[in-house]
Design an enzyme around this catalytic site. Structure first.
Site, PDB file in Angstrom:
ATOM      1  N   ARG A  73      -3.947 -10.685   9.319  1.00  0.00           N
ATOM      2  CA  ARG A  73      -4.408  -9.627  10.444  1.00  0.00           C
ATOM      3  C   ARG A  73      -5.766 -10.419  11.081  1.00  0.00           C
ATOM      4  NH1 ARG A  73      -5.566  -3.864   7.927  1.00  0.00           N
ATOM      5  NH2 ARG A  73      -6.561  -5.183   6.292  1.00  0.00           N
TER       6      ARG A  73
ATOM      7  N   ARG B  82      -7.180  -4.825  -4.044  1.00  0.00           N
ATOM      8  CA  ARG B  82      -6.753  -3.645  -3.337  1.00  0.00           C
ATOM      9  C   ARG B  82      -5.333  -3.152  -3.549  1.00  0.00           C
ATOM     10  NH1 ARG B  82      -7.512  -6.653   2.239  1.00  0.00           N
ATOM     11  NH2 ARG B  82      -6.728  -4.672   3.199  1.00  0.00           N
TER      12      ARG B  82
HETATM   13  P1  B4P Z   1      -3.054  -2.486   9.639  1.00  0.00           P
HETATM   14  O1  B4P Z   1      -2.235  -1.266  10.381  1.00  0.00           O
HETATM   15  O2  B4P Z   1      -4.302  -3.083   9.978  1.00  0.00           O
HETATM   16  O3  B4P Z   1      -3.036  -1.898   8.005  1.00  0.00           O
HETATM   17  P2  B4P Z   1      -3.625  -0.518   7.126  1.00  0.00           P
HETATM   18  O4  B4P Z   1      -2.737   0.008   6.431  1.00  0.00           O
HETATM   19  O5  B4P Z   1      -4.496   0.061   8.012  1.00  0.00           O
HETATM   20  O6  B4P Z   1      -5.002  -1.703   6.370  1.00  0.00           O
HETATM   21  P3  B4P Z   1      -5.812  -1.479   5.054  1.00  0.00           P
HETATM   22  O7  B4P Z   1      -5.502  -0.280   4.357  1.00  0.00           O
HETATM   23  O8  B4P Z   1      -5.976  -2.635   4.508  1.00  0.00           O
HETATM   24  O9  B4P Z   1      -7.566  -1.041   5.693  1.00  0.00           O
HETATM   25  P4  B4P Z   1      -8.749  -0.052   5.405  1.00  0.00           P
HETATM   26  O10 B4P Z   1      -9.507  -0.287   6.638  1.00  0.00           O
HETATM   27  O11 B4P Z   1      -8.051   1.196   5.587  1.00  0.00           O
HETATM   28  O12 B4P Z   1      -1.753  -3.779   9.365  1.00  0.00           O
HETATM   29  C1  B4P Z   1      -2.083  -4.739   8.742  1.00  0.00           C
HETATM   30  C2  B4P Z   1      -1.424  -6.096   9.355  1.00  0.00           C
HETATM   31  O13 B4P Z   1      -0.118  -5.776   9.581  1.00  0.00           O
HETATM   32  C3  B4P Z   1      -2.001  -6.038  10.823  1.00  0.00           C
HETATM   33  O14 B4P Z   1      -2.045  -7.508  11.129  1.00  0.00           O
HETATM   34  C4  B4P Z   1      -0.855  -5.744  11.761  1.00  0.00           C
HETATM   35  O15 B4P Z   1      -0.784  -6.118  12.869  1.00  0.00           O
HETATM   36  C5  B4P Z   1       0.332  -5.909  10.875  1.00  0.00           C
HETATM   37  N1  B4P Z   1       1.372  -5.065  11.266  1.00  0.00           N
HETATM   38  C6  B4P Z   1       1.059  -3.603  11.060  1.00  0.00           C
HETATM   39  N2  B4P Z   1       2.391  -2.929  11.136  1.00  0.00           N
HETATM   40  C7  B4P Z   1       3.359  -4.135  11.274  1.00  0.00           C
HETATM   41  C8  B4P Z   1       4.884  -3.929  11.610  1.00  0.00           C
HETATM   42  N3  B4P Z   1       5.542  -3.036  11.325  1.00  0.00           N
HETATM   43  N4  B4P Z   1       5.354  -5.186  11.422  1.00  0.00           N
HETATM   44  C9  B4P Z   1       4.774  -6.303  11.233  1.00  0.00           C
HETATM   45  N5  B4P Z   1       3.280  -6.470  11.230  1.00  0.00           N
HETATM   46  C10 B4P Z   1       2.730  -5.245  11.244  1.00  0.00           C
HETATM   47  O16 B4P Z   1      -9.365  -0.320   3.922  1.00  0.00           O
HETATM   48  C11 B4P Z   1     -10.211  -1.327   3.900  1.00  0.00           C
HETATM   49  C12 B4P Z   1     -11.181  -1.032   2.764  1.00  0.00           C
HETATM   50  O17 B4P Z   1     -12.315   0.091   2.968  1.00  0.00           O
HETATM   51  C13 B4P Z   1     -10.786  -0.413   1.263  1.00  0.00           C
HETATM   52  O18 B4P Z   1      -9.981  -1.651   0.594  1.00  0.00           O
HETATM   53  C14 B4P Z   1     -11.558   0.381   0.672  1.00  0.00           C
HETATM   54  O19 B4P Z   1     -12.716  -0.670   0.192  1.00  0.00           O
HETATM   55  C15 B4P Z   1     -12.364   0.924   2.010  1.00  0.00           C
HETATM   56  N6  B4P Z   1     -11.922   2.239   2.015  1.00  0.00           N
HETATM   57  C16 B4P Z   1     -11.247   2.805   3.019  1.00  0.00           C
HETATM   58  N7  B4P Z   1     -11.149   4.133   3.016  1.00  0.00           N
HETATM   59  C17 B4P Z   1     -11.348   4.424   1.621  1.00  0.00           C
HETATM   60  C18 B4P Z   1     -11.478   5.702   0.841  1.00  0.00           C
HETATM   61  N8  B4P Z   1     -10.663   6.674   1.674  1.00  0.00           N
HETATM   62  N9  B4P Z   1     -12.003   5.645  -0.488  1.00  0.00           N
HETATM   63  C19 B4P Z   1     -12.506   4.572  -0.767  1.00  0.00           C
HETATM   64  N10 B4P Z   1     -12.739   3.701  -0.170  1.00  0.00           N
HETATM   65  C20 B4P Z   1     -12.034   3.300   1.043  1.00  0.00           C
END
Ligand code: B4P
Length: 217
Positions: free
Chosen positions: A131, A175
């Site tokens: 990513r 995570r």
């Molecule tokens: P993303 O779409 O970026 O993944 P995500 O699920 O949103 O990510 P994440 O859960 O890690 O992040 P967050 O910021 O919420 O896709 C990932 C990758 O896959 C990308 O490169 C994309 O291009 C690729 N991709 C997507 N769909 C695809 C498909 N269909 N096919 C192929 N490739 C694909 O969380 C980060 C941190 O913030 C947590 O660890 C925690 O510390 C904190 N946090 C956030 N919310 C919190 C909460 N509610 N409580 C406590 N801590 C929290």
């Protein structure tokens, strides 16, 4: 999407929550609220104790405390642009957060609709380590599946792309552990509340988006 709903996107880290929430935001003209993005923005702001705590917690792949999250979400969802409803991307992630969200929905007289993006663990590693994101427009790329046209440069605003500090093997493992322990149980919780749909997140982003649109239109 009917007016006033709260859409929750659940899924493991890297399941594509952010990718899809951004598309849904454009299609339905309601804001995507990514708690991960909000926390990263606070962490970047400066050298306060809160910013430092968040930076360390995120980089280690741990969950930021419920107290902080509850405050962040309450403040953000009171803004004018949330009147027509909103999409929660990455919230709730614990039972405490889910219960807080119920209180919020009740006080705002809104219905909660949850979709779980299902994905195989074997796909997560490449998705997360590959990513890259644009610090300016927020566009999400992947060096394996969706590379930018020019190496490490955003297609839209020509900014250098960022590799997140928590997208390394050690933080990813942490995570995933946090997800299994705190967030996965919410699938059963929402099943019992009869407001859960599940979709196959292993397909291409376009195919996953199509499935989501069928659920929310
Ligand atoms: P993303 O779409 O970026 O993944 P995500 O699920 O949103 O990510 P994440 O859960 O890690 O992040 P967050 O910021 O919420 O896709 C990932 C990758 O896959 C990308 O490169 C994309 O291009 C690729 N991709 C997507 N769909 C695809 C498909 N269909 N096919 C192929 N490739 C694909 O969380 C980060 C941190 O913030 C947590 O660890 C925690 O510390 C904190 N946090 C956030 N919310 C919190 C909460 N509610 N409580 C406590 N801590 C929290």
């Amino acid at each position: 999407m009917s007016v006033g709903k709260i859409i929750v996107i659940l899924g493991a880290p890297g399941s594509g929550k952010g990718t899809q929430a951004k598309r849904l935001q454009e299609k339905f003209s309601v804001p995507q609220i990514s708690t991960g993005d909000i926390l990263r923005a606070i962490a970047k702001e400066g050298f306060s104790l809160l910013a430092e705590q968040i930076r360390e917690t995120q980089a280690a792949g741990k969950l930021v405390s419920d107290e902080i999250l509850i405050q962040v979400v309450s403040e953000r969802t009171q803004k004018e642009d949330c009147k027509k409803g909103f999409i929660l991307d990455g919230y709730p992630r614990t039972l405490g957060q889910a219960q807080q969200l119920e209180g919020l929905a009740l006080s705002q007289e809104r219905e909660i609709k949850v979709v779980n993006v299902d994905i195989l663990d074997s796909l997560l590693l490449k998705r997360l380590t590959g990513r890259r994101s644009c610090p300016s427009c927020g566009e999400i790329y992947n060096i394996y599946f969706k590379p930018p046209k020019s190496n490490n440069i955003c297609d839209h605003c020509s900014e250098f792309l960022i590799h997140r500090s928590d997208d390394n093997l050690e933080s990813i493992n942490k995570r995933l552990q946090e997800y299994r322990k705190n967030t996965e149980p919410l699938i059963d919780y929402y099943k019992k509340h009869q407001c859960l749909s599940s979709i196959d997140g292993t397909q291409s982003p376009d195919e996953v988006f199509e499935l989501l649109c069928q659920i929310f239109q």
